[in-house]
Motif scaffolding. Sequence first.
Motif, PDB file in Angstrom:
ATOM      1  N   TRP A 157       0.830  -1.200   0.000  1.00 30.47           N
ATOM      2  CA  TRP A 157       0.000   0.000   0.000  1.00 30.47           C
ATOM      3  C   TRP A 157       0.867   1.254   0.000  1.00 30.47           C
ATOM      4  N   LEU A 158       1.908   1.251   0.822  1.00 30.97           N
ATOM      5  CA  LEU A 158       2.809   2.400   0.876  1.00 30.97           C
ATOM      6  C   LEU A 158       3.518   2.604  -0.450  1.00 30.97           C
ATOM      7  N   ASP A 159       3.872   1.513  -1.092  1.00 31.86           N
ATOM      8  CA  ASP A 159       4.520   1.589  -2.399  1.00 31.86           C
ATOM      9  C   ASP A 159       3.587   2.217  -3.432  1.00 31.86           C
ATOM     10  N   THR A 160       2.314   1.806  -3.405  1.00 31.39           N
ATOM     11  CA  THR A 160       1.324   2.361  -4.331  1.00 31.39           C
ATOM     12  C   THR A 160       1.112   3.849  -4.088  1.00 31.39           C
ATOM     13  N   GLU A 161       1.014   4.231  -2.816  1.00 33.30           N
ATOM     14  CA  GLU A 161       0.806   5.643  -2.483  1.00 33.30           C
ATOM     15  C   GLU A 161       2.010   6.492  -2.884  1.00 33.30           C
ATOM     16  N   GLN A 162       3.197   5.944  -2.722  1.00 34.78           N
ATOM     17  CA  GLN A 162       4.386   6.685  -3.139  1.00 34.78           C
ATOM     18  C   GLN A 162       4.367   6.913  -4.649  1.00 34.78           C
ATOM     19  N   GLU A 163       3.978   5.893  -5.401  1.00 35.68           N
ATOM     20  CA  GLU A 163       3.918   6.015  -6.857  1.00 35.68           C
ATOM     21  C   GLU A 163       2.907   7.077  -7.279  1.00 35.68           C
ATOM     22  N   LYS A 164       1.786   7.162  -6.577  1.00 36.60           N
ATOM     23  CA  LYS A 164       0.783   8.194  -6.876  1.00 36.60           C
ATOM     24  C   LYS A 164       1.376   9.587  -6.683  1.00 36.60           C
ATOM     25  N   ARG A 165       2.092   9.769  -5.580  1.00 36.79           N
ATOM     26  CA  ARG A 165       2.718  11.078  -5.324  1.00 36.79           C
ATOM     27  C   ARG A 165       3.799  11.387  -6.341  1.00 36.79           C
ATOM     28  N   TYR A 166       4.500  10.346  -6.775  1.00 38.93           N
ATOM     29  CA  TYR A 166       5.550  10.546  -7.765  1.00 38.93           C
ATOM     30  C   TYR A 166       4.966  11.002  -9.098  1.00 38.93           C
ATOM     31  N   GLU A 167       3.814  10.469  -9.464  1.00 40.26           N
ATOM     32  CA  GLU A 167       3.161  10.888 -10.693  1.00 40.26           C
ATOM     33  C   GLU A 167       2.714  12.349 -10.606  1.00 40.26           C
ATOM     34  N   LEU A 168       2.235  12.773  -9.435  1.00 36.11           N
ATOM     35  CA  LEU A 168       1.852  14.174  -9.250  1.00 36.11           C
ATOM     36  C   LEU A 168       3.075  15.080  -9.381  1.00 36.11           C
ATOM     37  N   PHE A 169       4.194  14.645  -8.838  1.00 33.64           N
ATOM     38  CA  PHE A 169       5.445  15.395  -8.939  1.00 33.64           C
ATOM     39  C   PHE A 169       5.872  15.538 -10.401  1.00 33.64           C
ATOM     40  N   LYS A 170       5.821  14.445 -11.159  1.00 31.30           N
ATOM     41  CA  LYS A 170       6.224  14.497 -12.573  1.00 31.30           C
ATOM     42  C   LYS A 170       5.287  15.378 -13.380  1.00 31.30           C
ATOM     43  N   ALA A 171       4.004  15.346 -13.069  1.00 27.45           N
ATOM     44  CA  ALA A 171       3.033  16.190 -13.771  1.00 27.45           C
ATOM     45  C   ALA A 171       3.326  17.667 -13.506  1.00 27.45           C
ATOM     46  N   PHE A 172       3.727  17.984 -12.283  1.00 26.68           N
ATOM     47  CA  PHE A 172       4.057  19.369 -11.937  1.00 26.68           C
ATOM     48  C   PHE A 172       5.250  19.855 -12.755  1.00 26.68           C
ATOM     49  N   LEU A 173       6.273  19.013 -12.888  1.00 28.72           N
ATOM     50  CA  LEU A 173       7.451  19.404 -13.649  1.00 28.72           C
ATOM     51  C   LEU A 173       7.114  19.691 -15.109  1.00 28.72           C
ATOM     52  N   LYS A 174       6.131  18.997 -15.639  1.00 35.24           N
ATOM     53  CA  LYS A 174       5.755  19.186 -17.047  1.00 35.24           C
ATOM     54  C   LYS A 174       5.009  20.498 -17.285  1.00 35.24           C
ATOM     55  N   LYS A 175       4.228  20.916 -16.293  1.00 34.12           N
ATOM     56  CA  LYS A 175       3.366  22.085 -16.523  1.00 34.12           C
ATOM     57  C   LYS A 175       3.898  23.368 -15.897  1.00 34.12           C
ATOM     58  N   GLU A 176       4.807  23.267 -14.935  1.00 33.29           N
ATOM     59  CA  GLU A 176       5.247  24.442 -14.178  1.00 33.29           C
ATOM     60  C   GLU A 176       6.752  24.650 -14.310  1.00 33.29           C
ATOM     61  N   ARG A 177       7.160  25.893 -14.684  1.00 32.34           N
ATOM     62  CA  ARG A 177       8.579  26.196 -14.804  1.00 32.34           C
ATOM     63  C   ARG A 177       8.985  27.443 -14.011  1.00 32.34           C
ATOM     64  N   LEU A 178       8.036  28.075 -13.351  1.00 32.41           N
ATOM     65  CA  LEU A 178       8.357  29.295 -12.615  1.00 32.41           C
ATOM     66  C   LEU A 178       9.411  29.040 -11.548  1.00 32.41           C
ATOM     67  N   TRP A 179       9.399  27.860 -10.950  1.00 29.66           N
ATOM     68  CA  TRP A 179      10.334  27.552  -9.867  1.00 29.66           C
ATOM     69  C   TRP A 179      11.786  27.621 -10.324  1.00 29.66           C
ATOM     70  N   MET A 180      12.026  27.448 -11.621  1.00 27.70           N
ATOM     71  CA  MET A 180      13.396  27.408 -12.126  1.00 27.70           C
ATOM     72  C   MET A 180      13.818  28.713 -12.800  1.00 27.70           C
ATOM     73  N   LYS A 181      12.876  29.605 -13.094  1.00 28.61           N
ATOM     74  CA  LYS A 181      13.212  30.806 -13.861  1.00 28.61           C
ATOM     75  C   LYS A 181      14.145  31.725 -13.092  1.00 28.61           C
ATOM     76  N   LYS A 182      14.935  32.461 -13.849  1.00 27.69           N
ATOM     77  CA  LYS A 182      15.904  33.380 -13.263  1.00 27.69           C
ATOM     78  C   LYS A 182      15.185  34.485 -12.502  1.00 27.69           C
ATOM     79  N   VAL A 183      15.723  34.812 -11.341  1.00 31.82           N
ATOM     80  CA  VAL A 183      15.145  35.881 -10.525  1.00 31.82           C
ATOM     81  C   VAL A 183      15.582  37.228 -11.078  1.00 31.82           C
ATOM     82  N   LYS A 184      14.618  38.107 -11.307  1.00 30.21           N
ATOM     83  CA  LYS A 184      14.924  39.435 -11.806  1.00 30.21           C
ATOM     84  C   LYS A 184      15.525  40.281 -10.704  1.00 30.21           C
ATOM     85  N   GLN A 185      16.501  41.088 -11.082  1.00 31.91           N
ATOM     86  CA  GLN A 185      17.166  41.953 -10.094  1.00 31.91           C
ATOM     87  C   GLN A 185      16.364  43.220  -9.874  1.00 31.91           C
TER      88      GLN A 185
END
Length: 280
Positions: free
Chosen positions: A252-280
């Motif tokens: 069960w824990l393995d399955t739940e971890q995989e679910k969270r991992y899929e959410l993490f991968k989906a975030f990386l595909k749609k969101e890039r603000l976290w990596m963008k250069k900070v404006k001075q």
Amino acid sequence: MSLPPMRSGAVARKSVRPIEGYLLEKTHRLFGPVPRLAGAVAPEVIHQMRVNSRRLRVGLRFFQRLFPAAELRQVLRQLRRTTRALGAVRTLDVNAQCIRRAGGAGGAMLAARWQADRAEALAAARELLGMLRASQFPARVETMIRAARWPGEGQLRQAAAEQLRELRQELKKRYRQYRREQSSHRFHQFRIAVKHYRYGLEAAAAAGLGGHLRSRIRAVEELQDLMGAVHDFEVARAYVRSVRGPAAMIDWLDTEQEKRYELFKAFLKKERLWMKKVKQ
């Protein structure tokens, strides 16, 4: 991080007070609850103490050139010990949360083992924090912060911008390494870099680098939360295995971890603000 030469006595009241206050607040939030550790300690208390220990460490390193090098090294060494001691308790608390959610057979045996393990980890944390408090370590940290030769506002902002660039480069490096390998080890390194970058952004915001950092902090915080959820289930699964818990719970824990991992991968595909250069 390099700072330009500071003028003797240069102080920027508008900018210095917030960052000095930020570091003092983290110090108080870390050591303030220490007397409460003598009794029953709620998981949230441990969690907040550990988070503030990390924020304080990152914040001190963020402006490391403002503090005496030898004193800062000794302070950071003790703060790392504190983070590790609190982390041992926090990990067990997270394990308990995941195990309770899993339910099923074996829960009573695991609960008894968990209570014994937590009591041992909490006793070690109490001993360390009690020793630090008795040696006036919190006051030592506060004195170092208050005695810092804070530069002018422009210099402070420049130092914050330089440090953010370094943290962002580390973040990008760990992200590229994770994308190439996608191993548990690389994921962990990436997660730590995300955490440090978030706390660095918070320190930069306290230094007055700009209100535009708020959206960046929110994006990095969301990424950190998603990665933290993956890590929580991974650690809980390892704990249940180590104490020979039921196979159904491990699955069960393995399955739940995989679910969270899929959410993490989906975030990386749609969101890039976290990596963008900070404006001075």
